[in-house]
Scaffold this active site. Structure first.
Site, PDB file in Angstrom:
ATOM      1  N   CYS A 160       0.808  -1.212   0.000  1.00  0.00           N
ATOM      2  CA  CYS A 160       0.000   0.000   0.000  1.00  0.00           C
ATOM      3  C   CYS A 160       0.844   1.265   0.000  1.00  0.00           C
ATOM      4  O   CYS A 160       0.297   2.371  -0.021  1.00  0.00           O
ATOM      5  CB  CYS A 160      -0.961  -0.033   1.179  1.00  0.00           C
ATOM      6  N   HIS A 187      -2.017   8.228   6.146  1.00  0.00           N
ATOM      7  CA  HIS A 187      -2.352   6.897   5.633  1.00  0.00           C
ATOM      8  C   HIS A 187      -3.755   6.544   6.148  1.00  0.00           C
ATOM      9  O   HIS A 187      -4.583   6.083   5.389  1.00  0.00           O
ATOM     10  CB  HIS A 187      -1.302   5.890   6.097  1.00  0.00           C
ATOM     11  N   GLU A 190      -0.180   6.008  13.796  1.00  0.00           N
ATOM     12  CA  GLU A 190       0.206   7.103  12.893  1.00  0.00           C
ATOM     13  C   GLU A 190       0.061   8.461  13.576  1.00  0.00           C
ATOM     14  O   GLU A 190       0.920   9.340  13.410  1.00  0.00           O
ATOM     15  CB  GLU A 190      -0.639   7.067  11.616  1.00  0.00           C
ATOM     16  N   LYS A 209      -9.217   8.531   2.918  1.00  0.00           N
ATOM     17  CA  LYS A 209      -9.740   7.152   2.862  1.00  0.00           C
ATOM     18  C   LYS A 209     -11.120   7.053   3.523  1.00  0.00           C
ATOM     19  O   LYS A 209     -11.848   6.092   3.280  1.00  0.00           O
ATOM     20  CB  LYS A 209      -8.774   6.180   3.550  1.00  0.00           C
ATOM     21  N   HIS A 230      -9.646   2.424   0.795  1.00  0.00           N
ATOM     22  CA  HIS A 230      -8.199   2.214   0.677  1.00  0.00           C
ATOM     23  C   HIS A 230      -7.898   1.663  -0.722  1.00  0.00           C
ATOM     24  O   HIS A 230      -8.253   0.527  -1.029  1.00  0.00           O
ATOM     25  CB  HIS A 230      -7.745   1.226   1.764  1.00  0.00           C
ATOM     26  N   PHE A 264       1.948  -3.238   4.016  1.00  0.00           N
ATOM     27  CA  PHE A 264       2.303  -4.556   4.552  1.00  0.00           C
ATOM     28  C   PHE A 264       3.727  -4.885   4.105  1.00  0.00           C
ATOM     29  O   PHE A 264       4.095  -4.656   2.945  1.00  0.00           O
ATOM     30  CB  PHE A 264       1.358  -5.632   4.005  1.00  0.00           C
TER      31      PHE A 264
END
Lengths: 80, 417
Positions: B164, B304, B315, B336, B341, B403
């Site tokens: 991502c 994010h 975050e 998002k 996402h 990831f």
């Protein structure tokens, strides 16, 4: 038994579907590669499409010889 | 260091088929999340996703589309918009040497629909029914390569994969290419189209997705106490990046400057963020350093912010860790909350949103933030668009994490515009 023209018309629909060639351009004297701009991978799809549509088997070594629309129609007429 | 500017942007997202409609919907706080009512979705635990507002079949020629995975189709749509906005044409001589024109465009997963559809064909009808286009459709570099053919790039085609974080990292690589003198213009971005039963089932098995099936529009709610996972989205974003010198020489309109990027690796876990935010903060600090910016220069962060219970808090802490007290003057948002996402497409679309926010001096909202986490160490543009300072220089950071422990922060400014 389908006539030559019926086979050509059905093949034209298939070529249109796969490669976007206008159906009226798909005539017996036309070369798939040189006249209709069909590339090698699209030709594979057309061959498999013919097998499905017309119930024929077209081995890879035979498909190499199907240069024109007329070649393909003749093969289908002889083998279906 | 060579300055790298943005001269074109394009996007197709769950809230708009192009950038103007996407941006308008974003400022208005529009959710693109919908219920999946198709038969294939019935057995799934998660039956919501942010599907494209405008299906690519409405835009791309049918015969051309047969040879393109959905992820490549939408990359081409976004790239064409960006390319034209930059003042370049298709199939004509442009003010760029093809040998100085590159593409850096990512997909996090690749041509998933093409893989699975052809596997279905194989299993149901046999090997003869596998499309001869399967391989060039499933390759993760296919969207980049197709965009390369669209614009006529001959310098390089790069398709970097870091889950991502992929398209934020693609932008950082594009900046490198220009700064190293390997290209004058790079078409950069990312794409993803993986709304299919398999990834929905797989992400749900990880407990990564929101299960709010009865409330699609409320499902993505970053920093809200009721959040329960991310919502999968599909879309693409593309930017035309150019050396300032090249852009000026051809009189291009400049929409912003990519000041620099910071990359780090968590070295912690395949899928869990490192809980102290060490790696994320490091990426942001490196982005500042490379950009020559101070924490106090940053006025906006597009986070994010995926709406996962742990990720959002980590975050928020890492932003404070990177920027210190200057965090008090930063408006953070997670787009998002509206578009879901976009995985490999997320970084590019959100970077475009960051550039637009600086241009319009307006931060799009984080919707669904009705019950925020207490003691959040950041200021979030909760529920309504929030203005940035009316005058002066503005800088923003766009965060993307992936990831594998990938952290990428890209800093943009309104310099040179």
């Amino acid at each position: 038994m389908a006539t030559t023209e019926e086979i050509r018309a059905q093949l034209a629909e298939l070529v249109n579907d796969v490669a976007g060639v206008p159906v009226e351009d798909v005539q017996l004297d036309k070369s798939f590669v040189d006249d209709l701009d069909v590339d090698s991978l699209a030709m594979v799809e057309i061959i498999v499409g013919c097998e499905e549509k017309f119930g024929v088997t077209i081995p890879d070594e035979e498909s190499k010889n199907l240069k024109t629309v007329g070649d393909a129609v003749a093969y289908i007429e002889q083998h279906s | 260091m060579t300055e790298v500017v943005i001269t074109g942007m394009g996007a197709t997202t769950p809230i708009g088929g192009d950038l103007p409609s996407t941006w308008e919907a974003m400022l208005a706080g529009t959710s693109g999340v919908v219920a999946l009512t198709q038969e294939w979705a019935e057995p799934l635990g998660v039956r919501i996703a942010a599907t494209l507002k405008v299906d690519p079949s409405e835009v791309i020629d049918r015969v051309k589309a047969r040879r393109l995975d959905r992820s490549a189709q939408i990359a081409l749509i976004a790239a064409e918009e960006a390319w034209k906005q930059a003042g370049y044409g298709l199939g004509e001589d442009n003010d760029v040497d093809p040998d100085r024109l590159a593409v850096a465009l990512s997909s996090g997963i690749g041509g998933l629909h093409s893989i699975l559809d052809n596997w279905d064909n194989y299993r149901d009808k046999g090997p003869r029914r596998v499309s001869p286009f399967t391989i060039p459709m499933l390759m993760a570099n296919a969207p980049a390569a197709n965009v390369g053919l669209l614009v006529g790039a001959q310098a390089a085609i790069q398709a970097h994969v870091s889950a991502c974080a992929s398209s934020n990292e693609a932008v950082s690589l594009a900046v490198d290419q220009i700064r190293l003198g390997r290209a004058d213009v790079v078409v950069a971005g990312g794409t993803e189209a993986t709304i299919h039963a398999l990834p929905l089932a797989a992400f749900n098995q990880m407990h990564a997705l929101s299960r709010r099936n009865d409330d699609p529009e409320g499902a993505s709610r970053p920093w809200d106490k009721g959040r329960d996972g991310f919502v999968m989205g599909e879309g693409a974003g593309v930017l035309v990046l150019e050396s300032l010198e090249h852009a000026k020489a051809r009189g291009a309109t400049i929409y912003g400057t990519v000041a620099g990027a910071g990359i780090s690796a968590d070295n912690h876990d395949m899928v869990q963020p490192e809980p102290t935010g060490r790696g994320q903060a490091s990426a942001m600090a490196k982005a500042l350093r490379e950009s020559g910016l101070e924490p106090s220069d940053i006025k906006h962060i597009n986070a994010h912010g995926t709406s996962t219970p742990q990720g959002d808090l980590t975050e928020a802490g890492s932003i404070r860790r990177a920027l210190g007290d200057a965090t008090d003057d930063v408006i953070v948002t997670s787009t998002k909350s509206m578009i879901g996402h976009l995985l490999g497409g997320a970084g590019a679309v959100e970077l475009i949103a960051s550039v637009m926010a600086l241009r319009d001096r307006m931060v799009p909202p984080t919707i669904n933030l009705t019950d925020p986490e207490e003691d959040l160490p950041i200021n979030v543009a909760a529920n309504v668009k929030t203005p940035l300072p009316a005058a002066g220089d503005l800088a923003a950071i766009n965060n993307s994490f992936g990831f594998g422990g990938h952290n990428v922060a890209v800093a943009v400014t309104n310099a040179n515009t």
